[in-house]
Design a protein around this motif. Structure first.
Motif, PDB file in Angstrom:
ATOM      1  N   GLY A  11       0.813  -1.210   0.000  1.00 34.63           N
ATOM      2  CA  GLY A  11       0.000   0.000   0.000  1.00 34.63           C
ATOM      3  C   GLY A  11       0.846   1.260   0.000  1.00 34.63           C
ATOM      4  O   GLY A  11       2.062   1.232  -0.218  1.00 34.63           O
ATOM      5  N   ALA A  12       0.161   2.401   0.276  1.00 27.48           N
ATOM      6  CA  ALA A  12       0.855   3.692   0.286  1.00 27.48           C
ATOM      7  C   ALA A  12       1.908   3.746   1.384  1.00 27.48           C
ATOM      8  O   ALA A  12       2.946   4.403   1.245  1.00 27.48           O
ATOM      9  CB  ALA A  12      -0.165   4.820   0.476  1.00 27.48           C
ATOM     10  N   GLY A  13       1.671   3.056   2.500  1.00 27.11           N
ATOM     11  CA  GLY A  13       2.638   3.052   3.587  1.00 27.11           C
ATOM     12  C   GLY A  13       3.916   2.315   3.255  1.00 27.11           C
ATOM     13  O   GLY A  13       4.908   2.428   3.995  1.00 27.11           O
ATOM     14  N   ASN A  14       3.909   1.539   2.163  1.00 26.76           N
ATOM     15  CA  ASN A  14       5.103   0.794   1.756  1.00 26.76           C
ATOM     16  C   ASN A  14       5.846   1.468   0.610  1.00 26.76           C
ATOM     17  O   ASN A  14       6.751   0.868   0.027  1.00 26.76           O
ATOM     18  CB  ASN A  14       4.714  -0.621   1.329  1.00 26.76           C
ATOM     19  N   ASN A  15       5.456   2.724   0.311  1.00 26.76           N
ATOM     20  CA  ASN A  15       6.104   3.446  -0.775  1.00 26.76           C
ATOM     21  C   ASN A  15       7.587   3.645  -0.461  1.00 26.76           C
ATOM     22  O   ASN A  15       7.961   4.194   0.574  1.00 26.76           O
ATOM     23  CB  ASN A  15       5.428   4.803  -0.982  1.00 26.76           C
ATOM     24  N   LEU A  18       8.812   7.399  -0.034  1.00 21.30           N
ATOM     25  CA  LEU A  18       8.428   7.997   1.242  1.00 21.30           C
ATOM     26  C   LEU A  18       9.386   7.574   2.347  1.00 21.30           C
ATOM     27  O   LEU A  18       9.859   8.404   3.144  1.00 21.30           O
ATOM     28  CB  LEU A  18       6.985   7.591   1.580  1.00 21.30           C
ATOM     29  N   HIS A  19       9.695   6.309   2.390  1.00 19.59           N
ATOM     30  CA  HIS A  19      10.595   5.816   3.431  1.00 19.59           C
ATOM     31  C   HIS A  19      12.041   6.232   3.162  1.00 19.59           C
ATOM     32  O   HIS A  19      12.832   6.352   4.110  1.00 19.59           O
ATOM     33  CB  HIS A  19      10.491   4.298   3.519  1.00 19.59           C
ATOM     34  N   HIS A  71      16.526   0.776   9.142  1.00 20.87           N
ATOM     35  CA  HIS A  71      15.540   1.198   8.152  1.00 20.87           C
ATOM     36  C   HIS A  71      16.019   0.915   6.738  1.00 20.87           C
ATOM     37  O   HIS A  71      15.215   0.641   5.839  1.00 20.87           O
ATOM     38  CB  HIS A  71      15.244   2.692   8.343  1.00 20.87           C
ATOM     39  N   TRP A 103       9.171  -0.418   0.510  1.00 23.12           N
ATOM     40  CA  TRP A 103       9.812  -0.632   1.808  1.00 23.12           C
ATOM     41  C   TRP A 103       8.925  -1.585   2.604  1.00 23.12           C
ATOM     42  O   TRP A 103       7.706  -1.426   2.666  1.00 23.12           O
ATOM     43  CB  TRP A 103       9.978   0.677   2.575  1.00 23.12           C
ATOM     44  N   ASN A 105       8.902  -4.426   6.235  1.00 24.41           N
ATOM     45  CA  ASN A 105       9.508  -4.689   7.541  1.00 24.41           C
ATOM     46  C   ASN A 105      10.948  -5.163   7.367  1.00 24.41           C
ATOM     47  O   ASN A 105      11.203  -6.159   6.685  1.00 24.41           O
ATOM     48  CB  ASN A 105       8.673  -5.750   8.269  1.00 24.41           C
TER      49      ASN A 105
END
Length: 323
Positions: A11-15, A18-19, A71, A103, A105
């Motif tokens: 999803g967008a959180g795995n872009n 962004l990371h 990270h 990105w 875990n």
């Protein structure tokens, strides 16, 4: 066998971009902390020696440096026709087949599995056909990974070193598995059919004449052998077929004899039809009346002329027909 593979949606959180920005921000914070705390006078006594307060900036800097490095381990790139199998401390967590920069875990183990088609030329092997004749047969196989779960966990997917004439290459064991199973499938299919029809009256399917039917049978057998590894057979076809060296010369003579016999049969069949046509034409047009003895002599002469390997030399009869 039911597949346990499932796609992991990013999803967008795995872009990944962004990371990447967050990762660079942590690096900037780490640098600022080091610069800032190095100028605080409370961290040093009058003699210039560090006090216990020095632990605070040191631990804070180490913490942000640890987050920055940790990270970094979460970044991954997935190209077209490529996948990443995610494993969380030994547990399968899904397969990423979306293309892009992501990105995940950082504690995920990200196993790269190619979904692209691969071509394999299986060298000719010596097998016995249905009649027990030793033959040499080889195939060309096009295959690709369809089920990443089976490919990763049902068969060995480690890398192995193979020695060639000029260098040492590291080959993934998928190739070894496919090669061995292809060899087994090829031996089974070759043993189900004869190389050629030994009896010209036998019109059964053979390895030489089977064509697409043999290739379809080979593909079906290969799919059954490779299904356990989640491998899809795109195409398989026989690309080499010959008698083994020890019987090749004998079989060549047999084929030549068959060709000569077939040619002779054609010649005799044509000659008989021509003789029959000649006799009927002479009788119907009433050109000449022949008794049975003369007809037999004429048939004999015509067959000799028509079936001879060389051109016949005619002898002109200057007397009567009965001389």
């Amino acid at each position: 066998m039911e597949s346990k593979e499932f796609n992991k949606t990013m999803g967008a959180g795995n872009n990944g971009f962004l990371h990447l920005f967050l990762n660079l921000s942590m690096l900037v914070v780490f640098i600022l902390l080091v610069v800032r705390f190095s100028k605080l006078e409370c961290l040093f006594n009058a003699d210039g020696e560090p006090t216990t307060w020095i632990l605070l900036p040191v631990l804070s800097s180490i913490f942000f440096l640890f987050l920055y490095i940790l990270h970094l381990a979460g970044f991954m790139t997935v190209q077209p026709n490529e996948s990443r199998v995610l494993i969380f401390f030994g547990k399968y967590s899904g397969t990423v087949k979306q293309n892009g920069f992501f990105w995940a875990n950082p504690f995920y183990s990200k196993e790269k599995i190619s979904l692209r088609a691969k071509n394999m030329d299986v060298e000719p092997i010596k097998v016995n056909d249905k009649n027990g004749n030793p033959i040499m047969i080889g195939l060309v196989l096009v295959w690709k990974i369809r089920d990443t779960y089976k490919a990763c966990f049902e068969v060995d997917s480690d890398f192995r070193s193979t020695t060639t004439a000029n260098s040492i290459k590291t080959v993934k064991s998928f190739d070894s598995f496919v090669r061995v199973q292809s060899d087994a499938a090829l031996r089974k299919v070759a043993g189900m059919y004869a190389y050629d029809n030994m009896d010209r009256e036998d019109q059964g399917v053979t390895l030489r004449s089977g064509g697409e039917e043999i290739n379809d049978r080979l593909e079906e057998e290969l799919r059954r052998h490779l299904e356990i590894a989640g491998i899809e057979v795109v195409e398989a076809r026989i690309n080499y077929l010959a008698y083994a060296a020890e019987i090749a010369s004998v079989m060549l003579r047999r084929q030549q004899a068959d060709a000569i016999i077939s040619a002779r049969e054609k010649i005799v069949e044509g000659a008989v039809s021509m003789v029959d046509l000649a006799l009927k034409k002479l009788s119907n047009d009433k050109i000449v009346e022949l008794d049975e003895d003369r007809k037999a002599a004429m048939v004999s002469n015509l067959l000799v002329v028509l079936c001879a390997d060389e051109s016949a030399s005619p002898v002109i009869n200057t007397g009567t027909l009965y001389q």
